[in-house]
Design a protein around this motif. Sequence first.
Motif, PDB file in Angstrom:
ATOM      1  N   LEU A 402       0.840  -1.199   0.000  1.00 31.19           N
ATOM      2  CA  LEU A 402       0.000   0.000   0.000  1.00 31.19           C
ATOM      3  C   LEU A 402       0.879   1.255   0.000  1.00 31.19           C
ATOM      4  O   LEU A 402       0.673   2.185  -0.777  1.00 31.19           O
ATOM      5  N   SER A 403       1.901   1.237   0.836  1.00 26.34           N
ATOM      6  CA  SER A 403       2.795   2.397   0.930  1.00 26.34           C
ATOM      7  C   SER A 403       3.585   2.561  -0.367  1.00 26.34           C
ATOM      8  O   SER A 403       3.773   3.668  -0.870  1.00 26.34           O
ATOM      9  N   LEU A 404       3.973   1.431  -0.933  1.00 24.37           N
ATOM     10  CA  LEU A 404       4.737   1.450  -2.188  1.00 24.37           C
ATOM     11  C   LEU A 404       3.899   2.026  -3.345  1.00 24.37           C
ATOM     12  O   LEU A 404       4.363   2.847  -4.127  1.00 24.37           O
ATOM     13  N   MET A 405       2.630   1.616  -3.382  1.00 23.56           N
ATOM     14  CA  MET A 405       1.765   2.111  -4.462  1.00 23.56           C
ATOM     15  C   MET A 405       1.522   3.619  -4.307  1.00 23.56           C
ATOM     16  O   MET A 405       1.350   4.329  -5.293  1.00 23.56           O
ATOM     17  N   SER A 406       1.544   4.105  -3.047  1.00 22.58           N
ATOM     18  CA  SER A 406       1.307   5.535  -2.839  1.00 22.58           C
ATOM     19  C   SER A 406       2.531   6.352  -3.254  1.00 22.58           C
ATOM     20  O   SER A 406       2.464   7.576  -3.339  1.00 22.58           O
ATOM     21  N   LYS A 407       3.661   5.657  -3.492  1.00 22.55           N
ATOM     22  CA  LYS A 407       4.874   6.385  -3.910  1.00 22.55           C
ATOM     23  C   LYS A 407       5.043   6.414  -5.419  1.00 22.55           C
ATOM     24  O   LYS A 407       6.046   6.906  -5.935  1.00 22.55           O
ATOM     25  N   LEU A 408       4.051   5.874  -6.128  1.00 21.66           N
ATOM     26  CA  LEU A 408       4.161   5.843  -7.594  1.00 21.66           C
ATOM     27  C   LEU A 408       4.175   7.251  -8.201  1.00 21.66           C
ATOM     28  O   LEU A 408       4.665   7.446  -9.293  1.00 21.66           O
ATOM     29  N   ASN A 409       3.614   8.221  -7.473  1.00 25.26           N
ATOM     30  CA  ASN A 409       3.548   9.562  -8.071  1.00 25.26           C
ATOM     31  C   ASN A 409       4.886  10.291  -8.069  1.00 25.26           C
ATOM     32  O   ASN A 409       5.040  11.290  -8.754  1.00 25.26           O
ATOM     33  N   ASN A 410       5.872   9.783  -7.305  1.00 28.48           N
ATOM     34  CA  ASN A 410       7.186  10.441  -7.366  1.00 28.48           C
ATOM     35  C   ASN A 410       8.325   9.466  -7.679  1.00 28.48           C
ATOM     36  O   ASN A 410       9.488   9.832  -7.641  1.00 28.48           O
ATOM     37  N   GLY A 411       7.979   8.231  -7.974  1.00 26.26           N
ATOM     38  CA  GLY A 411       8.993   7.260  -8.387  1.00 26.26           C
ATOM     39  C   GLY A 411       9.736   6.593  -7.239  1.00 26.26           C
ATOM     40  O   GLY A 411      10.630   5.778  -7.454  1.00 26.26           O
ATOM     41  N   ASP A 412       9.359   6.905  -5.989  1.00 29.46           N
ATOM     42  CA  ASP A 412      10.092   6.349  -4.840  1.00 29.46           C
ATOM     43  C   ASP A 412       9.827   4.864  -4.622  1.00 29.46           C
ATOM     44  O   ASP A 412      10.527   4.216  -3.840  1.00 29.46           O
ATOM     45  N   HIS A 413       8.823   4.316  -5.305  1.00 31.46           N
ATOM     46  CA  HIS A 413       8.536   2.884  -5.147  1.00 31.46           C
ATOM     47  C   HIS A 413       9.740   2.030  -5.551  1.00 31.46           C
ATOM     48  O   HIS A 413       9.925   0.946  -5.036  1.00 31.46           O
ATOM     49  N   VAL A 414      10.577   2.550  -6.470  1.00 29.62           N
ATOM     50  CA  VAL A 414      11.703   1.713  -6.934  1.00 29.62           C
ATOM     51  C   VAL A 414      12.762   1.552  -5.841  1.00 29.62           C
ATOM     52  O   VAL A 414      13.658   0.710  -5.959  1.00 29.62           O
ATOM     53  N   LYS A 415      12.673   2.365  -4.771  1.00 31.62           N
ATOM     54  CA  LYS A 415      13.648   2.241  -3.659  1.00 31.62           C
ATOM     55  C   LYS A 415      13.217   1.177  -2.666  1.00 31.62           C
ATOM     56  O   LYS A 415      13.958   0.843  -1.749  1.00 31.62           O
ATOM     57  N   SER A 416      12.006   0.633  -2.810  1.00 20.42           N
ATOM     58  CA  SER A 416      11.509  -0.364  -1.863  1.00 20.42           C
ATOM     59  C   SER A 416      12.311  -1.660  -1.976  1.00 20.42           C
ATOM     60  O   SER A 416      12.680  -2.081  -3.074  1.00 20.42           O
ATOM     61  N   PRO A 417      12.591  -2.314  -0.820  1.00 21.55           N
ATOM     62  CA  PRO A 417      13.310  -3.604  -0.882  1.00 21.55           C
ATOM     63  C   PRO A 417      12.503  -4.682  -1.604  1.00 21.55           C
ATOM     64  O   PRO A 417      13.048  -5.724  -1.982  1.00 21.55           O
ATOM     65  N   TYR A 418      11.211  -4.446  -1.804  1.00 26.31           N
ATOM     66  CA  TYR A 418      10.368  -5.436  -2.486  1.00 26.31           C
ATOM     67  C   TYR A 418      10.368  -5.255  -4.009  1.00 26.31           C
ATOM     68  O   TYR A 418       9.730  -6.013  -4.720  1.00 26.31           O
ATOM     69  N   VAL A 419      11.062  -4.205  -4.455  1.00 24.92           N
ATOM     70  CA  VAL A 419      11.060  -3.921  -5.894  1.00 24.92           C
ATOM     71  C   VAL A 419      12.456  -4.125  -6.475  1.00 24.92           C
ATOM     72  O   VAL A 419      13.454  -3.701  -5.899  1.00 24.92           O
ATOM     73  N   THR A 420      12.515  -4.810  -7.605  1.00 26.59           N
ATOM     74  CA  THR A 420      13.770  -4.958  -8.341  1.00 26.59           C
ATOM     75  C   THR A 420      13.682  -3.999  -9.521  1.00 26.59           C
ATOM     76  O   THR A 420      12.705  -4.018 -10.272  1.00 26.59           O
ATOM     77  N   TYR A 421      14.703  -3.133  -9.656  1.00 31.46           N
ATOM     78  CA  TYR A 421      14.649  -2.102 -10.702  1.00 31.46           C
ATOM     79  C   TYR A 421      15.957  -2.113 -11.484  1.00 31.46           C
ATOM     80  O   TYR A 421      17.025  -1.898 -10.918  1.00 31.46           O
ATOM     81  N   LEU A 422      15.890  -2.408 -12.759  1.00 30.01           N
ATOM     82  CA  LEU A 422      17.095  -2.475 -13.585  1.00 30.01           C
ATOM     83  C   LEU A 422      16.800  -2.063 -15.020  1.00 30.01           C
ATOM     84  O   LEU A 422      15.641  -1.856 -15.380  1.00 30.01           O
ATOM     85  N   LYS A 423      17.866  -1.938 -15.813  1.00 27.73           N
ATOM     86  CA  LYS A 423      17.697  -1.608 -17.231  1.00 27.73           C
ATOM     87  C   LYS A 423      18.056  -2.822 -18.068  1.00 27.73           C
ATOM     88  O   LYS A 423      19.019  -3.533 -17.748  1.00 27.73           O
ATOM     89  N   VAL A 424      17.278  -3.033 -19.142  1.00 24.20           N
ATOM     90  CA  VAL A 424      17.535  -4.198 -20.004  1.00 24.20           C
ATOM     91  C   VAL A 424      17.583  -3.782 -21.468  1.00 24.20           C
ATOM     92  O   VAL A 424      16.989  -2.782 -21.869  1.00 24.20           O
ATOM     93  N   LYS A 425      18.290  -4.602 -22.233  1.00 22.93           N
ATOM     94  CA  LYS A 425      18.418  -4.350 -23.675  1.00 22.93           C
ATOM     95  C   LYS A 425      17.383  -5.180 -24.438  1.00 22.93           C
ATOM     96  O   LYS A 425      16.892  -4.765 -25.490  1.00 22.93           O
ATOM     97  N   ALA A 426      17.118  -6.382 -23.925  1.00 15.93           N
ATOM     98  CA  ALA A 426      16.123  -7.268 -24.565  1.00 15.93           C
ATOM     99  C   ALA A 426      15.441  -8.045 -23.454  1.00 15.93           C
ATOM    100  O   ALA A 426      15.979  -8.176 -22.342  1.00 15.93           O
ATOM    101  N   PHE A 427      14.261  -8.583 -23.764  1.00 17.58           N
ATOM    102  CA  PHE A 427      13.430  -9.150 -22.696  1.00 17.58           C
ATOM    103  C   PHE A 427      12.524 -10.222 -23.278  1.00 17.58           C
ATOM    104  O   PHE A 427      12.031 -10.082 -24.398  1.00 17.58           O
ATOM    105  N   ILE A 428      12.347 -11.303 -22.521  1.00 22.58           N
ATOM    106  CA  ILE A 428      11.360 -12.323 -22.931  1.00 22.58           C
ATOM    107  C   ILE A 428      10.430 -12.575 -21.745  1.00 22.58           C
ATOM    108  O   ILE A 428      10.889 -12.802 -20.618  1.00 22.58           O
TER     109      ILE A 428
END
Length: 486
Positions: A402-428
């Motif tokens: 709930l707290s993570l979803m409330s941070k979607l408006n400023n992008g802070d959700h990606v700092k949550s330990p429950y979120v994995t955030y990375l950059k990819v070149k290709a994806f399946i």
Amino acid sequence: MDHPAVISDRVTFNGTVTQLSLLVDGTLWWPEISQRSFKVDKEVLGFVADGSKIKLKTILEIGDGCSCTGESIAKLIRHDVVFEPSSEESHKLWCHKLGELIDSLGRPKKLFVFVNPFGGKKSGINIFNDEVKPLLQDSQVQFTLQETKHQLHAKEIVASLDVSKYDGIVCVSGDGILAEVVNGLLEREDWDKAIKTPLGVVPAGTGNGMAKSLLDSVGDPCVVANAVLAIIRGHKQPVDVATITQGETKFFSILMLAWGLVADIDIESEKYRWMGSARIDFYALCRMFRLRHYTGRVCFVPAPAFEAYGEPTSYPGISTSKGSISDQIDVEPVNLQRPCYQGPEVNLENLSWRVISGPFISVWLHNVPWGAENTMAAPDAKFSDGYLDLIIMKDCPKLPLLSLMSKLNNGDHVKSPYVTYLKVKAFILEPGPRSEEQEKEGIIDADGEVLARGKGSYQCEKKALMTYDKLQIAVDQGLATFFTPV
Ligand SMILES: Nc1ncnc2c1ncn2[C@@H]1O[C@H](COP(=O)(O)OP(=O)(O)OP(=O)(O)O)[C@@H](O)[C@H]1O
């Protein structure tokens, strides 16, 4: 002002004879009137000769606008500035020099404009007539107007449009019409020339993720006037295009792909459209309290510095023939036999692949920072870095969610330990059924529209392009061109 003047004259302005100069740096300057100057490239949209007078069509920032968060934001106001040169000769010279300067700015002269009368609050036509058209007219930009009549209409028109006649294609819509235009351009035989047509977007949809991303990148508010001004001023920038492939079927995405929680909220909340924009928040709460987990796998080629995520795996491959037609629900096969764009020319087999296995709450792949005006999905996403931002949530207790979803408006959700955030070149993506109800599958959402719909998932009238099955995504760096504020 220490720049030399291109033209300087004693003009009549507000009933007084005063000096007016056009400087080589493009400033219009009244030296005898303190604080009176205009930067032509920013503040002058155009001009008209009105008898012996010249009427400058300007746009000025007034700092008393108020955002929905209560912050003070600059508001753009149209304002005519009229002056009378000292002689007929001088009048001609002023018109010539102003025209020459405005022509040198590389602004569009002719645009093709789509208006979706059904996007967002169904106010596309009013937005065009009341806010877009006056600015285009002040700027002397000619336009061809086309209302979209049905789903995929914009794509059909773009497929055969003589794009050489236009300096850009503008969508007064949400992200859906913009995605149709990109797909229409890339499905043409002359896709490589067509996709260079600059694209503009004026927010008139529900989400407006692309308009928000472009305007917010320079701190501008996501409002119609700023979006139109970005188009009129003619600055451009490249934007990555992701090709989503399943068998012979392709979809070209500029915004995002979502599977799991975000897709379910985005698509299933359609049934609460009568609630207006509250439908998203309301349905997000419903989904969080009855959280679904989806089995499946995601495989990806990480960008440099993100190689530690997931486990190594070989290229999982993807068949080029479609699965059994009997397994498909509501599928509209699009077989692109014509020599259209086929996706980036990269040998995916030779790349270093990694894998993360489910169950997942949410998998989100983003090309630009904002997914909607209030959702900064991928704060580090860049328009043309050649990578997609991948945001994964595997498991998360309800309160942190709930707290993570409330941070979607400023992008802070990606700092949550429950979120994995990375950059990819290709994806399946290998989507599976829900852990809780194995007979039910999910929805895959691309650019706000249903790309694939699995068994037992939310059904609606719109046909899905792909099946709920393995699909592959690769990015072409800076393939599209967008009008941008700076
Ligand atoms: N005249 C029309 N009647 C019904 N649907 C239409 C019409 N014109 C376009 N559409 C469809 O409307 C859908 C949504 O369009 P659009 O993206 O402009 O708005 P939105 O969905 O409200 O906003 P966003 O994509 O930002 O959330 C698209 O699927 C498009 O094909």
